[in-house]
Design an enzyme around this catalytic site. Structure first.
Site, PDB file in Angstrom:
ATOM      1  N   SER A  10       0.351  -1.443   0.047  1.00  0.00           N
ATOM      2  CA  SER A  10      -0.207  -0.102   0.017  1.00  0.00           C
ATOM      3  C   SER A  10       0.712   1.333   0.246  1.00  0.00           C
ATOM      4  CB  SER A  10      -1.313  -0.235   1.100  1.00  0.00           C
ATOM      5  OG  SER A  10      -1.518   1.636   1.374  1.00  0.00           O
ATOM      6  N   HIS A  64      -1.555  -1.083  -4.034  1.00  0.00           N
ATOM      7  CA  HIS A  64      -2.694  -1.010  -3.797  1.00  0.00           C
ATOM      8  C   HIS A  64      -2.739   0.464  -3.102  1.00  0.00           C
ATOM      9  CE1 HIS A  64      -6.223  -2.025  -0.693  1.00  0.00           C
ATOM     10  NE2 HIS A  64      -5.485  -1.373  -0.036  1.00  0.00           N
ATOM     11  N   ASP A  67      -4.491   3.475  -1.582  1.00  0.00           N
ATOM     12  CA  ASP A  67      -5.548   3.856  -0.716  1.00  0.00           C
ATOM     13  C   ASP A  67      -6.108   4.887  -0.957  1.00  0.00           C
ATOM     14  OD1 ASP A  67      -5.806   1.441   1.239  1.00  0.00           O
ATOM     15  OD2 ASP A  67      -3.477   2.429   2.172  1.00  0.00           O
ATOM     16  N   MET A 127      -9.087   7.807   0.782  1.00  0.00           N
ATOM     17  CA  MET A 127      -9.436   8.433   1.427  1.00  0.00           C
ATOM     18  C   MET A 127      -9.862  10.209   1.289  1.00  0.00           C
ATOM     19  SD  MET A 127      -7.240   7.173   4.353  1.00  0.00           S
ATOM     20  CE  MET A 127      -6.556   5.509   4.597  1.00  0.00           C
ATOM     21  N   HIS A 153      -8.333   1.174  -3.620  1.00  0.00           N
ATOM     22  CA  HIS A 153      -9.405   1.228  -2.471  1.00  0.00           C
ATOM     23  C   HIS A 153      -9.804   2.163  -1.941  1.00  0.00           C
ATOM     24  CE1 HIS A 153      -9.503  -0.112   2.339  1.00  0.00           C
ATOM     25  NE2 HIS A 153     -10.877   0.387   1.315  1.00  0.00           N
ATOM     26  N   MET A 206     -12.416   4.544  -0.649  1.00  0.00           N
ATOM     27  CA  MET A 206     -12.882   5.112   1.352  1.00  0.00           C
ATOM     28  C   MET A 206     -13.373   6.650   0.892  1.00  0.00           C
ATOM     29  SD  MET A 206      -9.716   3.567   3.671  1.00  0.00           S
ATOM     30  CE  MET A 206      -8.643   3.326   1.882  1.00  0.00           C
ATOM     31  N   MET A 250     -11.456  -5.925   5.435  1.00  0.00           N
ATOM     32  CA  MET A 250     -10.398  -5.367   6.787  1.00  0.00           C
ATOM     33  C   MET A 250      -9.325  -4.895   7.795  1.00  0.00           C
ATOM     34  SD  MET A 250     -10.008  -2.890   4.759  1.00  0.00           S
ATOM     35  CE  MET A 250      -8.599  -1.651   5.566  1.00  0.00           C
ATOM     36  N   ASP A 302      -6.804  -6.320   3.899  1.00  0.00           N
ATOM     37  CA  ASP A 302      -5.973  -5.539   4.094  1.00  0.00           C
ATOM     38  C   ASP A 302      -6.122  -4.990   5.097  1.00  0.00           C
ATOM     39  OD1 ASP A 302      -5.558  -2.694   3.311  1.00  0.00           O
ATOM     40  OD2 ASP A 302      -7.389  -1.776   2.311  1.00  0.00           O
TER      41      ASP A 302
HETATM   42  C1  DX5 Z   1      -6.535   1.321   5.620  1.00  0.00           C
HETATM   43  C2  DX5 Z   1      -5.427   0.938   4.339  1.00  0.00           C
HETATM   44  C3  DX5 Z   1      -4.780   0.036   4.470  1.00  0.00           C
HETATM   45  C4  DX5 Z   1      -3.550   0.131   5.608  1.00  0.00           C
HETATM   46  C5  DX5 Z   1      -2.340  -1.135   5.239  1.00  0.00           C
HETATM   47  O1  DX5 Z   1      -7.432   1.656   5.643  1.00  0.00           O
HETATM   48  O2  DX5 Z   1      -6.666   0.653   3.821  1.00  0.00           O
HETATM   49  O3  DX5 Z   1      -4.890  -0.797   3.018  1.00  0.00           O
HETATM   50  O4  DX5 Z   1      -3.092   1.329   5.964  1.00  0.00           O
HETATM   51  O5  DX5 Z   1      -1.489  -0.844   5.605  1.00  0.00           O
HETATM   52  P1  DX5 Z   1      -1.052  -1.391   7.028  1.00  0.00           P
HETATM   53  O6  DX5 Z   1      -0.429  -3.391   5.904  1.00  0.00           O
HETATM   54  O7  DX5 Z   1      -0.048  -0.800   7.667  1.00  0.00           O
HETATM   55  O8  DX5 Z   1      -2.130  -1.938   7.789  1.00  0.00           O
HETATM   56 ZN    ZN Z   2      -6.715  -0.184   1.722  1.00  0.00          ZN
END
Ligand code: DX5
Ligand code: ZN
Length: 219
Positions: free
Chosen positions: A9, A34, A36, A38, A67, A69, A139, A177
């Site tokens: 990620s 990956h 993320d 947000m 992903h 969010m 998750m 994840d």
């Molecule tokens: C959480 C994210 C992740 C996550 C991965 O909101 O979707 O993808 O942070 O990070 P680690 O592997 O450090 O938990």
């Molecule tokens: Zn994620």
């Protein structure tokens, strides 16, 4: 057991050096990247959006596992698809009754569709839309931040979803994840997850290539 895919990620990368970071992941044996996204509304943190996906697309040929969010993700899936996402995953909690139609819309754009369930969301939220999904994401932490501790109790949900996916006879990826470490990766995969997201476990390692190999179960 299926071969384990590792999806580092980039949440844990240096955002000011993202091109180099993404290129280094390719050299370290990563299978997917990956991404993320947000929005500060669905989760209490803000990262980046469509332009980041378009920009990192030019630095890697690896599949981009985006992903989302964000609230009302259906408003943005077309633009993430155009930016070069390969997998686009939306939260069942953000979509509610619109989860199935959102997955269908992602597939209609020619992309792989993922449904994500938070630690306290039952497996049924993903099972209800399994026919429209190419990827199910469980998750292992409450979303928003990297480096959190894996919530062991989600293991049961991984196993239940893996069994239903097998029963479906379809090739659906099952991703975990959040909270993956070199210590727990192999046991999470043994429950039936075949894709493991790893942020801090890869970016925090002195040797990222060795870290990816260990996450896959190699010594
Ligand atoms: C959480 C994210 C992740 C996550 C991965 O909101 O979707 O993808 O942070 O990070 P680690 O592997 O450090 O938990
Ligand atoms: Zn994620």
């Amino acid at each position: 057991m299926n071969e384990i895919k590792i999806a580092p990620s980039i949440l844990s990368a240096d955002f000011a050096k993202m091109g180099e970071e993404v290129e280094s992941l390719g050299r370290c044996g990563a299978d997917w990247i990956h991404v993320d996204v947000m929005d500060g509304v669905f989760v209490p943190n803000i990262t980046f959006g469509i332009k980041m996906v378009a920009d990192i697309r030019r630095h890697t040929a690896l599949p981009l596992d985006v992903h989302l969010m964000i609230v009302e993700p259906w408003k943005y899936i077309e633009r993430f698809a155009e930016a070069g996402a390969d997998y686009i995953s939306v939260h069942a909690e953000a979509c509610g009754k619109k989860t199935g139609e959102t997955l269908k819309a992602i597939r209609a754009l020619g992309k792989k569709a993922g449904v994500v369930v938070n630690p306290n969301t039952p497996a049924s939220a993903a099972l209800d839309v399994l026919e429209d999904a190419d990827l199910v994401v469980v998750m292992g932490v409450y979303p928003g931040f990297g480096g959190q501790k894996y919530i062991e109790s989600v293991g049961e949900k991984i196993a239940a979803l893996a069994a239903e996916i097998r029963r479906s006879g379809r090739k659906i990826e099952l991703e975990l994840d959040g909270g993956v470490t070199e210590k727990n990766a192999v046991s999470i995969a043994a429950l039936g997850a075949n894709v493991l997201v790893a942020g801090s476990a890869v970016f925090g390692a002195a040797d990222r290539r060795a870290a990816v190999a260990r996450l896959k179960g190699a010594e």
